[in-house]
Design an enzyme around this catalytic site. Structure first.
Site, PDB file in Angstrom:
ATOM      1  N   ASP A   1       0.865  -1.180   0.000  1.00  0.00           N
ATOM      2  CA  ASP A   1       0.000   0.000   0.000  1.00  0.00           C
ATOM      3  C   ASP A   1       0.909   1.241   0.000  1.00  0.00           C
ATOM      4  OD1 ASP A   1      -2.279   1.704   0.592  1.00  0.00           O
ATOM      5  OD2 ASP A   1      -1.550   1.753   2.661  1.00  0.00           O
TER       6      ASP A   1
ATOM      7  N   ASP B   1      -0.272   5.138   0.830  1.00  0.00           N
ATOM      8  CA  ASP B   1      -0.529   6.178   1.838  1.00  0.00           C
ATOM      9  C   ASP B   1      -0.453   5.619   3.256  1.00  0.00           C
ATOM     10  OD1 ASP B   1      -1.692   8.748   0.261  1.00  0.00           O
ATOM     11  OD2 ASP B   1      -2.329   6.898  -0.736  1.00  0.00           O
TER      12      ASP B   1
ATOM     13  N   GLU C   1      -1.303  10.872   3.932  1.00  0.00           N
ATOM     14  CA  GLU C   1      -2.486  10.480   3.169  1.00  0.00           C
ATOM     15  C   GLU C   1      -2.616  11.588   2.129  1.00  0.00           C
ATOM     16  OE1 GLU C   1      -4.626   7.858   3.294  1.00  0.00           O
ATOM     17  OE2 GLU C   1      -3.729   6.907   5.063  1.00  0.00           O
TER      18      GLU C   1
ATOM     19  N   ARG D   1     -14.951  12.439  -1.502  1.00  0.00           N
ATOM     20  CA  ARG D   1     -13.784  13.276  -1.189  1.00  0.00           C
ATOM     21  C   ARG D   1     -13.208  13.931  -2.437  1.00  0.00           C
ATOM     22  NH1 ARG D   1     -10.007   9.276   1.708  1.00  0.00           N
ATOM     23  NH2 ARG D   1     -11.332   7.760   0.655  1.00  0.00           N
TER      24      ARG D   1
ATOM     25  N   GLY E   1      -4.953   2.703  -3.355  1.00  0.00           N
ATOM     26  CA  GLY E   1      -6.268   3.295  -3.589  1.00  0.00           C
ATOM     27  C   GLY E   1      -6.155   4.791  -3.813  1.00  0.00           C
TER      28      GLY E   1
HETATM   29 MG    MG Z   1      -2.769   3.276   3.588  1.00  0.00          MG
END
Ligand code: MG
Length: 294
Positions: free
Chosen positions: A83, A85, A92, A128, A172
Site C-alpha cells: 500500500d 498512503d 495520506e 472526497r 487506492g
Molecule cells: Mg494506507
C-alpha cells in the site's frame, strides 16, 4: 512434530528496548539462542509453530517491541505488494490535497473513518474527490514535492529487488502520486486511481472502476500468477481497511502501524504479522533478510 518457525522481535533501535536483557527474558521461555539480524532493531529465535505471541508477550510487557512468529517454510518472499498512503509514505495524499482547499479537517475525518473500515471505500473516495474540484495540476505537483518516505521503505524495496523479488505499489490513492513514489523507491509495478483533469483542473471525478479493497486483492493474485508464484510466496503490507483482503490473501500479511481492525485481523491470522514499533525494514527481518541499515 511441530513445524519449525522463527520468533522475530523488532523495535525502533533508538528506543533501546531491544537489548540483551529483552533477549534473556525470551530465552528463558523458549530456550534457544538469539540471532541478531540488525543490532537493536531485529533479533530472531528458532522455535516451533506451537509457540505463539501469547507465550512471549508477558515477558516483554510494556516494552515497545513487535513480537511475530513466522513459518520457516517459504520465508523469503518473491513478490512484495505494498500500500502507499501511511504505509510507504508518511502522508495520506488526499488529505494533503484537501489542505489546499481549506477543507482538510472535513476530508481527513472521512479518510480516517474509511481507513478504519467505517465507510464504503468507493463512495467515500468519490465524495472526497468531489470536494477537490477546481484544484490545478500545479497543486498536485506542489503536494507531490512534499511527500516523505516512510523510514525503512527504501531498504525494503531495494533489498527485496536485490534478492530477485518483484515489487508492486498497489494504492487506492492517485496515480499522479503513485507514479512519483514508485519511481523514487524503484518499484517494478504500480497501480492507483486516476483523477479526471480537464484544462489543467480537477473535475471532481475519479475514473471508474475504482481500485478498492477487492481490486487490491485481485491485483495481488494476478501479479503472483503472472510471476508464476503461489500466494504463499507473496508478502503484502498495508495499514487500512481497504488493505485487509490483500493482506489475508498473501503468504505473509503485515499490518504496519495499522488501524485497529486491520491490526486485530493480522494478530489473529496464522499468516499475519503486526509491526507497531519498528520501521518498514522489519519486513526484511520477518523474511530472515538482514537490512542495509538505511
Ligand atoms: Mg494506507
Amino acid at each position: 512434530m511441530h513445524q519449525p518457525s522463527r520468533l522475530i522481535l523488532t523495535a525502533d533501535p533508538s528506543s533501546g528496548a531491544l537489548d540483551e536483557s529483552a533477549c534473556h527474558r525470551v530465552r528463558n521461555i523458549i530456550e534457544t539462542e538469539p540471532r541478531w539480524l540488525a543490532p537493536g532493531a531485529a533479533v530472531q529465535f528458532e522455535t516451533e509453530a506451537s509457540v505463539t505471541r501469547r507465550h512471549i508477550a508477558p515477558a516483554l510487557s510494556g516494552l515497545p517491541i513487535d513480537i511475530n512468529v513466522v513459518a520457516d517454510c517459504d520465508r523469503a518472499k518473491k513478490l512484495l505488494v505494498a500500500d502507499m498512503d501511511s504505509t510507504v509514505i508518511e502522508q495520506e495524499m488526499i488529505d494533503e490535497l484537501a489542505s489546499l482547499t481549506g477543507r482538510r479537517d472535513e476530508i481527513a475525518a472521512i479518510t480516517l473513518a474509511t481507513m478504519r473500515g467505517d465507510l464504503d471505500f468507493k463512495q467515500s473516495l468519490r465524495r472526497r474527490v468531489a470536494l477537490l474540484t477546481g484544484l490545478t495540476t500545479a497543486h498536485l505537483e506542489e503536494v507531490a514535492a512534499h511527500i516523505t518516505l516512510m523510514p525503512g521503505a527504501a531498504p525494503l524495496v531495494s533489498t527485496m529487488r536485490a534478492n530477485g523479488a518483484v515489487t508492486a505499489l498497489v494504492s487506492g490513492g492517485f496515480t499522479v502520486f503513485v507514479e512519483h513514489v514508485a519511481a523514487r523507491l524503484g518499484f517494478d509495478r504500480h497501480f492507483g486511481n486516476v483523477l479526471d483533469v480537464e484544462a489543467g483542473r480537477l473535475t471532481g471525478r475519479v475514473f471508474e472502476p475504482i481500485l478498492d479493497a477487492m481490486a487490491k486483492r485481485d491485483l495481488l493474485l494476478d501479479l503472483a500468477h503472472e510471476c508464476g508464484l503461489a500466494p504463499a510466496n507473496v508478502i503484502a503490507v498495508g495499514d487500512g481497511a481497504n488493505d485487509l483482503p490483500m493482506l489475508e490473501a498473501a503468504g505473509l500479511g503485515v499490518a504496519f502501524r495499522a488501524k485497529p481492525a486491520v491490526r486485530t485481523a493480522m494478530l489473529n491470522s496464522p499468516t499475519g504479522a503486526v509491526i507497531d514499533h519498528a520501521d518498514l525494514s522489519a519486513l526484511l527481518h520477518l523474511q530472515g533478510l538482514p537490512s542495509w541499515g538505511g
